[in-house]
Design a protein around this motif. Structure first.
Motif, PDB file in Angstrom:
ATOM      1  N   THR A 173       6.331   8.226  14.788  1.00  0.00           N
ATOM      2  CA  THR A 173       5.050   7.508  14.826  1.00  0.00           C
ATOM      3  C   THR A 173       5.168   6.153  14.139  1.00  0.00           C
ATOM      4  N   VAL A 174       5.875   6.118  13.018  1.00  0.00           N
ATOM      5  CA  VAL A 174       6.095   4.845  12.313  1.00  0.00           C
ATOM      6  C   VAL A 174       6.805   3.862  13.228  1.00  0.00           C
ATOM      7  N   ARG A 175       7.875   4.317  13.842  1.00  0.00           N
ATOM      8  CA  ARG A 175       8.658   3.438  14.709  1.00  0.00           C
ATOM      9  C   ARG A 175       7.865   3.019  15.933  1.00  0.00           C
ATOM     10  N   ARG A 176       7.127   3.948  16.527  1.00  0.00           N
ATOM     11  CA  ARG A 176       6.357   3.652  17.734  1.00  0.00           C
ATOM     12  C   ARG A 176       5.243   2.641  17.471  1.00  0.00           C
ATOM     13  N   LEU A 177       4.633   2.724  16.284  1.00  0.00           N
ATOM     14  CA  LEU A 177       3.568   1.793  15.936  1.00  0.00           C
ATOM     15  C   LEU A 177       4.092   0.437  15.473  1.00  0.00           C
ATOM     16  N   GLY A 178       5.390   0.338  15.243  1.00  0.00           N
ATOM     17  CA  GLY A 178       5.968  -0.921  14.798  1.00  0.00           C
ATOM     18  C   GLY A 178       5.606  -1.272  13.370  1.00  0.00           C
ATOM     19  N   LEU A 179       5.382  -0.278  12.531  1.00  0.00           N
ATOM     20  CA  LEU A 179       5.000  -0.532  11.141  1.00  0.00           C
ATOM     21  C   LEU A 179       6.216  -0.982  10.329  1.00  0.00           C
ATOM     22  N   PRO A 180       6.095  -2.042   9.549  1.00  0.00           N
ATOM     23  CA  PRO A 180       7.218  -2.495   8.709  1.00  0.00           C
ATOM     24  C   PRO A 180       7.291  -1.683   7.421  1.00  0.00           C
ATOM     25  N   MET A 181       7.406  -0.397   7.572  1.00  0.00           N
ATOM     26  CA  MET A 181       7.283   0.527   6.451  1.00  0.00           C
ATOM     27  C   MET A 181       8.603   0.731   5.729  1.00  0.00           C
ATOM     28  N   VAL A 182       8.508   0.932   4.427  1.00  0.00           N
ATOM     29  CA  VAL A 182       9.632   1.390   3.625  1.00  0.00           C
ATOM     30  C   VAL A 182       9.369   2.843   3.254  1.00  0.00           C
ATOM     31  N   VAL A 183      10.269   3.716   3.613  1.00  0.00           N
ATOM     32  CA  VAL A 183      10.172   5.133   3.255  1.00  0.00           C
ATOM     33  C   VAL A 183      11.241   5.410   2.192  1.00  0.00           C
ATOM     34  N   VAL A 184      10.809   5.791   1.008  1.00  0.00           N
ATOM     35  CA  VAL A 184      11.724   6.073  -0.094  1.00  0.00           C
ATOM     36  C   VAL A 184      11.785   7.582  -0.284  1.00  0.00           C
ATOM     37  N   PRO A 203      11.570  -0.337  10.676  1.00  0.00           N
ATOM     38  CA  PRO A 203      11.241   0.228   9.365  1.00  0.00           C
ATOM     39  C   PRO A 203      12.514   0.630   8.631  1.00  0.00           C
ATOM     40  N   LEU A 204      12.400   0.777   7.320  1.00  0.00           N
ATOM     41  CA  LEU A 204      13.553   1.081   6.470  1.00  0.00           C
ATOM     42  C   LEU A 204      13.345   2.401   5.758  1.00  0.00           C
ATOM     43  N   LEU A 205      14.359   3.267   5.795  1.00  0.00           N
ATOM     44  CA  LEU A 205      14.356   4.484   4.983  1.00  0.00           C
ATOM     45  C   LEU A 205      15.457   4.400   3.944  1.00  0.00           C
ATOM     46  N   ILE A 206      15.099   4.706   2.701  1.00  0.00           N
ATOM     47  CA  ILE A 206      16.041   4.723   1.579  1.00  0.00           C
ATOM     48  C   ILE A 206      16.270   6.170   1.181  1.00  0.00           C
ATOM     49  N   ASP A 207      17.455   6.677   1.442  1.00  0.00           N
ATOM     50  CA  ASP A 207      17.833   8.046   1.052  1.00  0.00           C
ATOM     51  C   ASP A 207      18.478   7.949  -0.329  1.00  0.00           C
ATOM     52  N   ALA A 208      17.655   8.123  -1.371  1.00  0.00           N
ATOM     53  CA  ALA A 208      18.122   7.935  -2.744  1.00  0.00           C
ATOM     54  C   ALA A 208      18.567   9.270  -3.326  1.00  0.00           C
ATOM     55  N   LYS A 209      19.848   9.379  -3.588  1.00  0.00           N
ATOM     56  CA  LYS A 209      20.398  10.591  -4.193  1.00  0.00           C
ATOM     57  C   LYS A 209      20.159  10.506  -5.703  1.00  0.00           C
ATOM     58  N   VAL A 210      19.111  11.194  -6.170  1.00  0.00           N
ATOM     59  CA  VAL A 210      18.675  11.044  -7.558  1.00  0.00           C
ATOM     60  C   VAL A 210      19.250  12.155  -8.436  1.00  0.00           C
ATOM     61  N   VAL A 250       0.875  -1.167   0.000  1.00  0.00           N
ATOM     62  CA  VAL A 250       0.000   0.000   0.000  1.00  0.00           C
ATOM     63  C   VAL A 250       0.912   1.216   0.000  1.00  0.00           C
ATOM     64  N   ILE A 251       0.698   2.103  -0.973  1.00  0.00           N
ATOM     65  CA  ILE A 251       1.639   3.187  -1.249  1.00  0.00           C
ATOM     66  C   ILE A 251       0.996   4.538  -0.970  1.00  0.00           C
ATOM     67  N   VAL A 268       4.435   1.554   1.937  1.00  0.00           N
ATOM     68  CA  VAL A 268       5.535   2.247   1.267  1.00  0.00           C
ATOM     69  C   VAL A 268       5.194   3.726   1.194  1.00  0.00           C
ATOM     70  N   ALA A 269       6.004   4.558   1.821  1.00  0.00           N
ATOM     71  CA  ALA A 269       5.853   6.012   1.725  1.00  0.00           C
ATOM     72  C   ALA A 269       6.899   6.525   0.750  1.00  0.00           C
ATOM     73  N   VAL A 270       6.459   7.290  -0.242  1.00  0.00           N
ATOM     74  CA  VAL A 270       7.382   7.804  -1.252  1.00  0.00           C
ATOM     75  C   VAL A 270       7.375   9.325  -1.184  1.00  0.00           C
ATOM     76  N   LEU A 271       8.538   9.907  -0.882  1.00  0.00           N
ATOM     77  CA  LEU A 271       8.638  11.324  -0.574  1.00  0.00           C
ATOM     78  C   LEU A 271       9.768  11.970  -1.357  1.00  0.00           C
ATOM     79  N   GLY A 272       9.689  13.280  -1.487  1.00  0.00           N
ATOM     80  CA  GLY A 272      10.853  14.046  -1.891  1.00  0.00           C
ATOM     81  C   GLY A 272      11.609  14.472  -0.645  1.00  0.00           C
ATOM     82  N   ASP A 273      12.806  15.025  -0.826  1.00  0.00           N
ATOM     83  CA  ASP A 273      13.557  15.433   0.365  1.00  0.00           C
ATOM     84  C   ASP A 273      12.866  16.577   1.096  1.00  0.00           C
TER      85      ASP A 273
END
Length: 546
Positions: A447-458, A523-530, A377-378, A430-435
């Motif tokens: 909040t993501v960490r506190r709720l224990g969500l297995p989220m990927v933040v891109v 949870p995982l955050l991907i800091d993608a230098k685009v 879910v994105i 999956v949360a998809v964001l700009g910087d």
């Protein structure tokens, strides 16, 4: 029992099972009463995030949902999220304490604020009627598909509810399905029978399995191709005749086919400038029909040749019954092969512009689409980057994509993904964001960490507000106000308890694969230098609306 407790308990008995908010003195007793009655309360770190979480949860779950905020600044902090919900006609109940004393620092005209952003208002005025007034506000939210602000004055909250006064508690019902007029049904059936190249555009009003099935059956009968607005993306996932999204994110083949249609039918779809690319996606000779259960929506954004006032599913069923013999329409074996080969943006060739320091966002998006679990879910934020995940990331169905873009505010994407994740706990969020949006909303990483969500933040990180950079840069304007030094967003995420990886090349994505294959305990955050040399393909079209 005090009014605050009576109202809170009644709302939960009426069906509200999920509440988001930030608790202060004014909404403390009300919120605790809802929790005691069985509702789940999610505390955000900022009311703006709480409002968007509630909006996204309500959209994806379809369940009665509430936002609880403190008087004055609690409400004003939430206004951007409330505006998005109101513009999107999200059925949402906003519970706001209200200071009515003339000298209170918290006193503002809360009703005027709500009306200014498109919400409707109600107020609890007496202890005797408090429960009935609160339930009426909840029912209005669902019956009219509106965001309703229920003001709860502090002095009224503290009153005792008279013995024996409770009010009739019942679960709120949605709008009554509108039966389309027979004459309009017949006219649309005749138009479909005469069409050789029909295209269906499904929008927010068609985002249900029942409406999807009815539209797919009608399209199969008359040979129509299927597309959606961005907010309904995923509705026709898996259908061989789906063109995916219609609008700025449309692939070249899909755009060609939509423009070539001789009949375009909008089903619960506004046909606004974004969905039609300012009208350019609809061919000059095409007949345009629109179906909506709100008659004021017909022709609101562009002229239509035929408007039908009716529920999407009911209208599709009635039209199918009125149509003549089954026809091939737009569909052919050759077109089926073309759609399978190149309707997706992923199938469109491009020159990879990745360098040793920055990765092409197309390359990043295609790789992440392959790496991340398909049951996802994105939530997508706003900005120059937003077309890449919208076009390249597949979704399992209409519940797999939550698009809070009616107000076009950046900073809502992370909260959107949190709300959607809680509505669909069976999927990887999956949360998809700009910087820019990531740093604006970074407080909700907690909040993501506190709720224990297995989220990927891109995070598509180009060190600036990319939309403004690419809009104004080519004309030689100074860009110091919209560009920033490099920020280690991965390090910020680690501080909140995330696993994090910085991605500059495709090889760096091995760490993402390892996270997916592992325990996903954080949870995982991907800091993608685009890469950032030019704007996204849809940007020039989008800025015509500014």
């Amino acid at each position: 029992m005090k009014v605050a407790e009576a109202v809170g308990r009644a709302l939960v008995s009426a069906g509200i099972g999920q509440v988001f908010g930030v608790v202060g003195s004014g909404n403390f007793h009300l919120t605790n009463a809802m929790v005691a009655a069985g509702a789940r309360f999610v505390a955000a770190r900022h009311e703006g995030g709480a409002a968007t979480m509630a909006d996204a949860y309500a959209r994806v779950s379809g369940a009665p949902t509430a936002l609880s905020v403190h008087q004055g600044p609690g409400l004003t902090n939430a206004l951007t999220g409330i505006t998005e919900a109101a513009k999107s006609r999200t059925p949402l109940l906003v519970l706001a304490a209200e200071a009515t004393g003339p000298h209170s620092n918290f006193r503002v005209d809360q009703a005027a604020l709500a009306h200014a952003v498109g919400a409707v208002t109600a107020r609890v005025t007496t202890a005797h009627d408090a429960v009935e007034q609160a339930l009426a506000a909840l029912h209005r939210a669902h019956r009219e598909r509106r965001t309703v602000l229920l003001n709860l004055p502090l002095d009224v909250q503290a009153l005792e509810v008279p013995e024996g006064v409770r009010g009739a508690v019942r679960t709120p019902s949605g709008p009554v399905a509108v039966e389309p007029p027979a004459g309009q049904v017949g006219e649309l059936a005749r138009a479909l029978d005469a069409s050789r190249r029909p295209v269906f555009l499904a929008g927010r009003g068609a985002r249900t399995p029942a409406a999807r099935d009815a539209l797919a059956e009608l399209a199969d009968h008359c040979g129509a191709l299927l597309a959606t607005s961005a907010v309904a993306r995923g509705l026709f996932q898996g259908d061989d005749w789906s063109l995916d999204v219609c609008g700025g994110f449309t692939s070249p083949l899909a755009a060609e086919l939509i423009t070539g249609a001789d009949l375009v039918v909008g089903w619960g779809c506004a046909l606004n400038m974004w969905t039609t690319r300012h009208g350019h996606l609809i061919g000059p000779g095409a007949t345009v029909a629109q179906i909506d259960d709100d008659p004021t929506a017909l022709g609101a954004h562009r002229a239509v040749d035929l408007g039908v006032t009716g529920d999407v599913e009911l209208t599709a069923r009635r039209v199918l019954a009125a149509c003549g013999p089954r026809r091939a329409g737009y569909r052919s074996p050759q077109l089926a092969a073309d759609l399978a080969a190149r309707v997706r943006w992923r199938d469109v060739p491009y020159d990879d512009e990745s360098t040793g320091d920055r990765i092409d966002p197309r390359t990043l998006s295609a790789a992440l689409d392959d790496l991340l679990p398909a049951e996802r879910v994105i939530g997508v934020d706003s900005g120059n980057f937003m077309g890449y995940p919208t076009a390249y990331f597949s979704v399992p169905d209409q519940d797999g994509f939550c698009f809070t873009q009616a107000y076009q505010s950046i900073g809502l994407g992370l909260a959107t993904a949190i709300g959607a994740a809680l509505a669909r706990p069976d999927r990887v969020p999956v949360a998809v964001l700009g910087d820019g949006g990531a740093l604006m909303s970074a407080v909700e990483l907690d909040t993501v960490r506190r709720l224990g969500l297995p989220m990927v933040v891109v995070v598509y990180n180009d060190d600036g507000y990319g939309a403004e950079v690419h809009h104004f840069g080519p004309d030689g304007f100074p860009l110091d106000t919209v560009t920033f030094p490099d920020t280690d967003i991965a390090a910020v995420a680690r501080g909140y308890g995330f696993d994090a990886v910085t991605v500059r090349t495709s090889g760096d994505l091995d760490a993402v694969a390892a996270w997916v294959a592992g325990a996903r305990s954080a949870p995982l955050l991907i800091d993608a230098k685009v890469t950032r040399e030019h704007g996204a393909w849809w940007l020039e079209e989008a800025f015509r609306g500014h």
